[in-house]
Design a protein around this motif. Structure first.
Motif, mmCIF file in Angstrom:
data_model
loop_
_atom_site.group_PDB
_atom_site.id
_atom_site.type_symbol
_atom_site.label_atom_id
_atom_site.label_comp_id
_atom_site.label_asym_id
_atom_site.label_seq_id
_atom_site.Cartn_x
_atom_site.Cartn_y
_atom_site.Cartn_z
ATOM 1 N N GLN A 72 1.062 -1.207 -0.206
ATOM 2 C CA GLN A 72 -0.330 -0.382 -0.094
ATOM 3 C C GLN A 72 0.762 1.031 0.057
ATOM 4 O O GLN A 72 0.349 2.037 -0.575
ATOM 5 N N THR A 73 2.159 1.475 1.121
ATOM 6 C CA THR A 73 2.707 2.649 0.893
ATOM 7 C C THR A 73 3.346 2.676 -0.561
ATOM 8 O O THR A 73 4.268 4.076 -0.588
ATOM 9 N N PHE A 74 3.370 1.292 -1.432
ATOM 10 C CA PHE A 74 4.058 2.134 -2.490
ATOM 11 C C PHE A 74 3.194 2.834 -3.465
ATOM 12 O O PHE A 74 3.982 4.077 -4.345
ATOM 13 N N ASP A 75 1.909 3.153 -3.251
ATOM 14 C CA ASP A 75 1.602 3.646 -4.053
ATOM 15 C C ASP A 75 1.599 5.273 -3.347
ATOM 16 O O ASP A 75 1.055 5.826 -2.578
ATOM 17 N N ILE A 76 2.064 6.096 -4.729
ATOM 18 C CA ILE A 76 2.027 7.357 -4.280
ATOM 19 C C ILE A 76 1.018 7.824 -3.444
ATOM 20 O O ILE A 76 1.013 9.240 -2.748
ATOM 21 N N GLU A 77 -0.894 8.479 -4.575
ATOM 22 C CA GLU A 77 -1.347 8.655 -3.578
ATOM 23 C C GLU A 77 -1.301 8.534 -2.586
ATOM 24 O O GLU A 77 -2.090 9.306 -1.792
ATOM 25 N N PHE A 78 -1.436 7.531 -2.134
ATOM 26 C CA PHE A 78 -1.575 6.971 -0.490
ATOM 27 C C PHE A 78 -0.579 7.658 0.232
ATOM 28 O O PHE A 78 -1.425 8.168 1.304
ATOM 29 N N ARG A 79 0.497 7.913 -0.463
ATOM 30 C CA ARG A 79 1.313 8.973 0.779
ATOM 31 C C ARG A 79 0.949 10.097 0.889
ATOM 32 O O ARG A 79 0.780 10.665 1.985
ATOM 33 N N LYS A 80 1.236 10.315 -0.143
ATOM 34 C CA LYS A 80 -0.102 12.052 -0.380
ATOM 35 C C LYS A 80 -1.289 11.839 0.458
ATOM 36 O O LYS A 80 -1.403 13.129 1.082
ATOM 37 N N THR A 81 -2.056 11.434 -0.172
ATOM 38 C CA THR A 81 -3.031 11.199 1.613
ATOM 39 C C THR A 81 -2.911 10.978 3.495
ATOM 40 O O THR A 81 -3.310 12.068 3.890
ATOM 41 N N LYS B 283 15.720 2.651 -10.175
ATOM 42 C CA LYS B 283 13.939 2.757 -9.749
ATOM 43 C C LYS B 283 14.191 3.223 -8.268
ATOM 44 O O LYS B 283 14.652 2.012 -7.547
ATOM 45 N N PRO B 284 13.191 4.007 -7.423
ATOM 46 C CA PRO B 284 13.524 4.903 -6.142
ATOM 47 C C PRO B 284 12.400 3.404 -6.328
ATOM 48 O O PRO B 284 11.163 3.645 -6.819
ATOM 49 N N GLU B 285 12.675 2.991 -4.612
ATOM 50 C CA GLU B 285 11.448 2.122 -3.908
ATOM 51 C C GLU B 285 12.136 2.409 -2.456
ATOM 52 O O GLU B 285 12.664 3.244 -1.511
ATOM 53 N N PRO B 286 10.808 2.315 -1.044
ATOM 54 C CA PRO B 286 10.560 2.343 0.062
ATOM 55 C C PRO B 286 12.009 0.929 0.118
ATOM 56 O O PRO B 286 11.819 0.178 0.017
ATOM 57 N N ILE C 17 6.814 9.880 2.827
ATOM 58 C CA ILE C 17 6.480 10.129 1.116
ATOM 59 C C ILE C 17 7.774 9.742 0.497
ATOM 60 O O ILE C 17 7.198 9.471 -0.578
ATOM 61 N N THR C 18 8.308 8.790 0.767
ATOM 62 C CA THR C 18 9.239 7.939 0.338
ATOM 63 C C THR C 18 8.680 6.452 0.754
ATOM 64 O O THR C 18 9.316 5.454 -0.308
ATOM 65 N N GLY C 19 6.897 6.292 1.262
ATOM 66 C CA GLY C 19 7.078 5.083 0.940
ATOM 67 C C GLY C 19 7.177 3.730 1.399
ATOM 68 O O GLY C 19 6.708 3.285 2.031
ATOM 69 N N ASN C 20 8.054 4.380 3.666
ATOM 70 C CA ASN C 20 8.091 3.841 4.476
ATOM 71 C C ASN C 20 7.145 3.991 5.423
ATOM 72 O O ASN C 20 6.515 3.947 5.753
ATOM 73 N N CYS C 21 7.286 2.466 6.540
ATOM 74 C CA CYS C 21 6.142 2.523 7.405
ATOM 75 C C CYS C 21 7.245 3.310 8.030
ATOM 76 O O CYS C 21 7.796 3.403 8.414
#
Length: 283
Positions: free
Chosen positions: A83-92, A164-167, A193-197
């Motif tokens: 889920q945290t890989f999704d950029i829109e989820f991070r923004k939300t 490829k940037p990844e969390p 914002i970088t997709g981490n827990c």
């Protein structure tokens, strides 16, 4: 857990310097200040009613027993849901984090006055600075997350190469007492914002602020991926000894060494923002 109320007494900010002590960001032990001025630079000294403040510090829970379960749960959710890989989820999530900081602005102001003697204006600058960080990262994350093409060695032709940037995974954020909102919110923002827990651990030396920050996490952020854990020495020792994917620590040089040593045993990378006089050259 204690609650903020109108009867909570603030720091006595007019305490004479001769009666003030320096409090280490590492422990609750104080010592007499060696200097009030240092080469013309004012050394910030926390001046407060020690009995009241230390009583609040003692009320901060210090039970590390749940940390292993929290790390396991966050890591499983990280890999299984993506889920945290999704950029829109991070923004939300960051927008909700900003909403929480603003909703509890008045409680943060009372907490900051009690913990470190800050005025309402100073408290607002911490909230506003955190909101700026959130807005900045949201506006740039689409570019940051793009793949970056790089040169391909001729022996790899006709293939192509890219970064490829990844969390990373689960990041621990441990903040300092002197700016307990800003120095927690900004690295948490960067981790989200970088997709981490995130496992956030506020400073126990700002106990009122710590309690309010936990309320923001519990109410506004998705608990599957983001947790705020209050604690003192035992929680800090346990947290830094765990097999995390990164530790972000803000605090003293002395404590930073301990964090780095503990993390090195598990090869956990660290970002350390440590105390100092911040010298610079102006040309």
């Amino acid at each position: 857990m204690f609650e903020m109320n109108d009867t909570t007494e603030p720091i006595n900010r007019v305490q004479p310097i001769s009666e003030a002590r320096l409090i280490s960001p590492v422990s609750n032990e104080g010592g007499e200040p060696s200097e009030y001025w240092n080469n013309g630079v004012f050394d910030f000294v926390r001046k407060y009613n020690y009995d009241k403040h230390d009583a609040r510090v003692a009320e901060v829970p210090d039970d590390p027993s749940e940390l292993d379960n929290i790390l396991k749960e966050l890591r499983e959710n990280f890999f299984q849901t993506k889920q945290t890989f999704d950029i829109e989820f991070r923004k939300t999530q960051l927008r909700r984090f900003g909403e929480g900081l603003r909703k509890y602005q008045d409680e943060f102001a009372k907490a900051l006055e009690f913990d470190v003697g800050k005025s309402a204006f100073d408290a607002d600058t911490e909230i506003t600075g955190s909101e700026w960080a959130i807005a900045h990262d949201i506006s740039h994350v689409d570019d940051w997350a793009k793949d970056e093409a790089i040169d391909t060695p001729i022996m790899m032709a006709p293939g192509t190469c890219k970064v490829k940037p990844e969390p990373l995974g689960v990041v621990a954020v441990i903040s300092a007492w002197n700016y307990p909102v800003l120095l927690m919110a900004t690295p948490v923002t960067q981790a989200i914002i970088t997709g981490n827990c995130v496992i956030a651990k506020p400073s126990e030396l700002a106990p009122m602020t710590s309690a309010v920050m936990k309320k923001v996490f519990d109410e506004f952020l998705d608990p599957r991926f983001y947790r705020c854990v209050e604690g003192r020495l035992q929680v800090s020792i346990k947290l830094t000894s765990m097999r995390l994917d990164k530790i972000i620590f803000t605090g003293s040089t002395q404590t930073g060494r301990l964090v780095a040593q503990a993390a090195a045993k598990n090869l956990v990378p660290c970002i350390l923002e440590l105390g100092g006089k911040s010298p610079c050259v102006i040309d």
